[in-house]
Design an enzyme around this catalytic site. Structure first.
Site, PDB file in Angstrom:
ATOM      1  N   ILE A   1       1.882  -0.071   7.091  1.00 39.38           N
ATOM      2  CA  ILE A   1       2.642  -1.317   7.044  1.00 39.38           C
ATOM      3  C   ILE A   1       2.733  -1.933   8.445  1.00 39.38           C
ATOM      4  CG2 ILE A   1       4.825  -2.387   6.353  1.00 39.38           C
ATOM      5  CD1 ILE A   1       3.110  -1.083   4.036  1.00 39.38           C
TER       6      ILE A   1
ATOM      7  N   SER B   1      -6.250   0.805  -2.680  1.00 40.36           N
ATOM      8  CA  SER B   1      -7.044  -0.197  -3.397  1.00 40.36           C
ATOM      9  C   SER B   1      -6.496  -0.458  -4.795  1.00 40.36           C
ATOM     10  CB  SER B   1      -8.502   0.270  -3.501  1.00 40.36           C
ATOM     11  OG  SER B   1      -9.095   0.260  -2.225  1.00 40.36           O
TER      12      SER B   1
ATOM     13  N   THR C   1       0.818  -1.217   0.000  1.00 41.49           N
ATOM     14  CA  THR C   1       0.000   0.000   0.000  1.00 41.49           C
ATOM     15  C   THR C   1       0.849   1.262   0.000  1.00 41.49           C
ATOM     16  OG1 THR C   1      -1.642  -1.241   1.233  1.00 41.49           O
ATOM     17  CG2 THR C   1      -1.880   1.141   1.266  1.00 41.49           C
TER      18      THR C   1
ATOM     19  N   HIS D   1     -35.597 -12.077  27.638  1.00 42.44           N
ATOM     20  CA  HIS D   1     -36.438 -11.193  26.812  1.00 42.44           C
ATOM     21  C   HIS D   1     -36.194 -11.520  25.345  1.00 42.44           C
ATOM     22  CE1 HIS D   1     -37.613  -8.811  30.220  1.00 42.44           C
ATOM     23  NE2 HIS D   1     -36.374  -8.457  30.510  1.00 42.44           N
TER      24      HIS D   1
ATOM     25  N   GLU E   1      -6.152  -5.760   4.019  1.00 41.16           N
ATOM     26  CA  GLU E   1      -6.019  -6.846   3.029  1.00 41.16           C
ATOM     27  C   GLU E   1      -7.071  -6.716   1.927  1.00 41.16           C
ATOM     28  OE1 GLU E   1      -4.371 -10.378   3.785  1.00 41.16           O
ATOM     29  OE2 GLU E   1      -3.410  -9.797   5.666  1.00 41.16           O
TER      30      GLU E   1
ATOM     31  N   PHE F   1     -25.046  -4.991  26.160  1.00 43.53           N
ATOM     32  CA  PHE F   1     -24.446  -4.469  27.403  1.00 43.53           C
ATOM     33  C   PHE F   1     -25.019  -3.089  27.765  1.00 43.53           C
ATOM     34  CE2 PHE F   1     -20.732  -6.799  29.180  1.00 43.53           C
ATOM     35  CZ  PHE F   1     -20.660  -7.875  28.295  1.00 43.53           C
ATOM     36  N   GLY F   2     -25.678  -2.446  26.809  1.00 47.18           N
ATOM     37  CA  GLY F   2     -26.250  -1.118  27.067  1.00 47.18           C
ATOM     38  C   GLY F   2     -25.153  -0.114  27.389  1.00 47.18           C
TER      39      GLY F   2
HETATM   40  N1  CAA Z   1      -4.383 -14.195  -8.993  1.00 45.93           N
HETATM   41  C1  CAA Z   1      -3.591 -14.150 -10.091  1.00 45.93           C
HETATM   42  N2  CAA Z   1      -3.681 -13.156 -11.011  1.00 45.93           N
HETATM   43  C2  CAA Z   1      -4.591 -12.184 -10.797  1.00 45.93           C
HETATM   44  C3  CAA Z   1      -5.433 -12.177  -9.684  1.00 45.93           C
HETATM   45  C4  CAA Z   1      -5.308 -13.240  -8.755  1.00 45.93           C
HETATM   46  N3  CAA Z   1      -6.080 -13.304  -7.663  1.00 45.93           N
HETATM   47  N4  CAA Z   1      -6.218 -11.103  -9.746  1.00 45.93           N
HETATM   48  C5  CAA Z   1      -5.905 -10.441 -10.866  1.00 45.93           C
HETATM   49  N5  CAA Z   1      -4.911 -11.118 -11.505  1.00 45.93           N
HETATM   50  C6  CAA Z   1      -4.306 -10.782 -12.790  1.00 45.93           C
HETATM   51  C7  CAA Z   1      -5.393 -10.646 -13.868  1.00 45.93           C
HETATM   52  O1  CAA Z   1      -5.700 -11.885 -14.448  1.00 45.93           O
HETATM   53  C8  CAA Z   1      -4.739  -9.713 -14.853  1.00 45.93           C
HETATM   54  O2  CAA Z   1      -3.820 -10.453 -15.608  1.00 45.93           O
HETATM   55  P1  CAA Z   1      -3.534 -10.172 -17.182  1.00 45.93           P
HETATM   56  O3  CAA Z   1      -2.703  -8.966 -17.272  1.00 45.93           O
HETATM   57  O4  CAA Z   1      -2.812 -11.389 -17.644  1.00 45.93           O
HETATM   58  O5  CAA Z   1      -4.866  -9.996 -17.832  1.00 45.93           O
HETATM   59  C9  CAA Z   1      -3.934  -8.785 -13.962  1.00 45.93           C
HETATM   60  O6  CAA Z   1      -3.722  -9.482 -12.742  1.00 45.93           O
HETATM   61  C10 CAA Z   1      -4.639  -7.481 -13.663  1.00 45.93           C
HETATM   62  O7  CAA Z   1      -5.863  -7.766 -13.037  1.00 45.93           O
HETATM   63  P2  CAA Z   1      -7.051  -6.718 -12.955  1.00 45.93           P
HETATM   64  O8  CAA Z   1      -7.331  -6.169 -14.317  1.00 45.93           O
HETATM   65  O9  CAA Z   1      -8.157  -7.378 -12.232  1.00 45.93           O
HETATM   66  O10 CAA Z   1      -6.392  -5.546 -12.076  1.00 45.93           O
HETATM   67  P3  CAA Z   1      -7.006  -4.227 -11.445  1.00 45.93           P
HETATM   68  O11 CAA Z   1      -6.040  -3.151 -11.627  1.00 45.93           O
HETATM   69  O12 CAA Z   1      -8.409  -4.026 -11.945  1.00 45.93           O
HETATM   70  O13 CAA Z   1      -6.998  -4.528  -9.858  1.00 45.93           O
HETATM   71  C11 CAA Z   1      -7.826  -5.372  -7.767  1.00 45.93           C
HETATM   72  C12 CAA Z   1      -7.605  -5.599  -9.282  1.00 45.93           C
HETATM   73  C13 CAA Z   1      -8.527  -6.649  -7.325  1.00 45.93           C
HETATM   74  C14 CAA Z   1      -8.706  -4.182  -7.489  1.00 45.93           C
HETATM   75  C15 CAA Z   1      -6.454  -5.223  -7.044  1.00 45.93           C
HETATM   76  O14 CAA Z   1      -5.852  -3.993  -7.358  1.00 45.93           O
HETATM   77  C16 CAA Z   1      -6.572  -5.363  -5.541  1.00 45.93           C
HETATM   78  O15 CAA Z   1      -6.672  -6.463  -5.009  1.00 45.93           O
HETATM   79  N6  CAA Z   1      -6.541  -4.232  -4.794  1.00 45.93           N
HETATM   80  C17 CAA Z   1      -6.540  -4.269  -3.324  1.00 45.93           C
HETATM   81  C18 CAA Z   1      -5.146  -4.312  -2.787  1.00 45.93           C
HETATM   82  C19 CAA Z   1      -5.095  -4.836  -1.376  1.00 45.93           C
HETATM   83  O16 CAA Z   1      -5.738  -5.814  -1.028  1.00 45.93           O
HETATM   84  N7  CAA Z   1      -4.277  -4.211  -0.534  1.00 45.93           N
HETATM   85  C20 CAA Z   1      -4.116  -4.645   0.825  1.00 45.93           C
HETATM   86  C21 CAA Z   1      -2.668  -4.601   1.225  1.00 45.93           C
HETATM   87  S1  CAA Z   1      -2.220  -5.664   2.526  1.00 45.93           S
HETATM   88  C22 CAA Z   1      -2.662  -4.881   3.945  1.00 45.93           C
HETATM   89  O17 CAA Z   1      -3.807  -4.622   4.144  1.00 45.93           O
HETATM   90  C23 CAA Z   1      -1.597  -4.491   4.895  1.00 45.93           C
HETATM   91  C24 CAA Z   1      -1.436  -5.203   6.181  1.00 45.93           C
HETATM   92  O18 CAA Z   1      -0.396  -5.068   6.787  1.00 45.93           O
HETATM   93  C25 CAA Z   1      -2.470  -6.067   6.796  1.00 45.93           C
END
Ligand code: CAA
Length: 392
Positions: free
Chosen positions: A166, A141, A135, A287, A372, A347-348
């Protein structure tokens, strides 16, 4: 904080003896080590390193790393079982404990055998934390639009940019970082690396003040012309997006389990309270208004557990479960929000007070809808996967 109630003992899947022992060990750790410190760590924003170290000693930390590299080598189903138990004790501590799984998964998925062996084996040998750096401040996103630049220079890349939110960054010894070799290429330019903390130019920021998960540590990480050898690249240039997405397919399911654990704690507290708190001459649990709530809370949690474990079973069986893991994560986290909200209502006025445990659970539940991949992103993933099934 009130003592943890016993819980209502939902019938389990057919667990083996080993799985029951694992679950029992995690339950004991959560209830006797994590839970007694949860309120204090939440109040003061403490990072209880002694608890994390103990978790590592018990094998609760690098759950997804195969035993040949020194990890616990557990199936995703077993990981989910453990994560739910831990989250019952403290959601924030659980986030810090499982952040290693998120950070190390790209090495498992995108690394060569040589990289896996040379990085993971020494890493798992001692208590250490790792962070997953995807991120960025400009957009969480839109992972394909990330801007941290990796410029090739001889046998290495020079990486510059900033990551945010992070988990464990101020404490991490190892980072997996997602960069782009050319932002114009969008996801086709994303390139992943692992990089040890002591590499020059890695600058974690200060701990963020968070609403919940306050026993966990979160910060920005700046990469200031960090020189990373080509040998630390995970896969080829442009493979990073697939590595990130496949990692999240694995780790979103345990977030469903984490949310379920938080929700289960809320239900257990609320149900126990409803039997002892009296109004209108009887325990409030008699209740119907309260019974309706408890029934829905229990049903939501049962469904969350089933969705989560089903997604885990599919992944363990080698099937693609992009759709199911997004369903599990989004459903269980929305359920946890509703369940913890209703626990406060039961718990109110006391539920609103920090002296009682349920307001913390509600604050902790909130993050599970966001991290995530926000639940809005999960629903985009679900819809895209669903529509694929209708195309020829
Ligand atoms: N597995 C394998 N390949 C995948 C895939 C998957 N699950 N999802 C997409 N792809 C591939 C697609 O097939 C496509 O491939 P081609 O180029 O061969 O066609 C390529 O990736 C691009 O896919 P999209 O067109 O679907 O991509 P997009 O730009 O529209 O984005 C999205 C898709 C799902 C929105 C993605 O950007 C996403 O998941 N965003 C959220 C990010 C996220 O979860 N961040 C959290 C970070 S972790 C965290 O929270 C921190 C922590 O410390 C807890």
């Amino acid at each position: 904080m009130a003592a943890l109630p016993a819980g209502f003992g939902m019938p389990e899947f057919d667990l083996t003896e080993d799985q029951r022992a694992l679950q029992e060990m995690a339950r004991k750790f959560a209830r006797s080590v994590m839970a007694p410190r949860a309120a204090e760590c939440d109040r003061k924003g403490l990072f209880p390193e002694d608890i994390y170290r103990k978790g590592w000693e018990l094998g609760l930390m690098n759950l997804n790393v195969p035993s040949e590299y020194g990890g616990s080598g557990l199936s995703l189903f077993d990981q989910c079982m453990i994560v739910e138990e831990l989250a019952y004790g403290c959601g924030g501590m659980t986030t810090s404990i499982i952040a290693n799984c998120l950070a190390l998964e790209p090495i498992l998925l995108g690394g060569t055998e040589d990289q896996r062996r040379s990085v993971l084996t020494p890493f798992c040998r001692e208590y250490q934390m790792a962070s997953f750096c995807l991120t960025e401040p400009g957009g969480g996103s839109d992972a394909g639009g990330l801007q941290t630049l990796a410029r090739k220079d001889g046998d290495s890349y020079v990486v510059s940019g900033e990551k945010c939110f992070i988990t464990n960054a101020p404490h991490a010894k190892l980072f997996t970082v997602f960069t782009t070799v050319d932002p114009a290429l969008r996801h086709k330019g994303i390139t992943a690396f692992y990089v040890p903390r002591d590499t020059e130019g890695i600058v974690p920021g200060k701990d963020e003040e968070k609403m919940g998960h306050r026993a966990s540590s979160t910060s920005t990480v700046r990469f200031e012309n960090v020189r990373i050898p080509v040998s630390q690249r995970l896969g080829a240039e442009g493979d990073g997006f697939s590595v990130a997405m496949r990692t999240l397919d694995m780790t979103r399911t345990p977030i469903g389990a984490l949310a379920t654990g938080i929700g289960q704690a809320a239900l257990d507290h609320a149900a126990a309270y409803s039997l002892q708190r009296r109004s209108f001459g009887k325990p409030i649990g008699e209740h119907q208004a309260i019974q309706m709530k408890l029934a829905r809370m229990a049903t939501l949690l049962h469904a969350s557990r089933l969705l989560t474990r089903h997604a885990a079973r599919l992944i363990d069986g080698g099937q693609n479960a992009t759709l199911e893991s997004s369903m599990a994560k989004s459903f269980a986290s929305d359920a946890a929000m509703e369940v913890t909200d209703e626990a406060i209502q039961i718990f109110g006025g006391y539920g609103y007070m920090k002296e009682y445990p349920v307001e913390k659970l509600h604050r902790d539940a909130k993050l599970t809808q966001i991290y995530e991949g926000s639940n809005e992103i999960q629903r985009i993933v679900i819809a895209r996967e669903l529509l694929k099934k209708y195309q020829h």
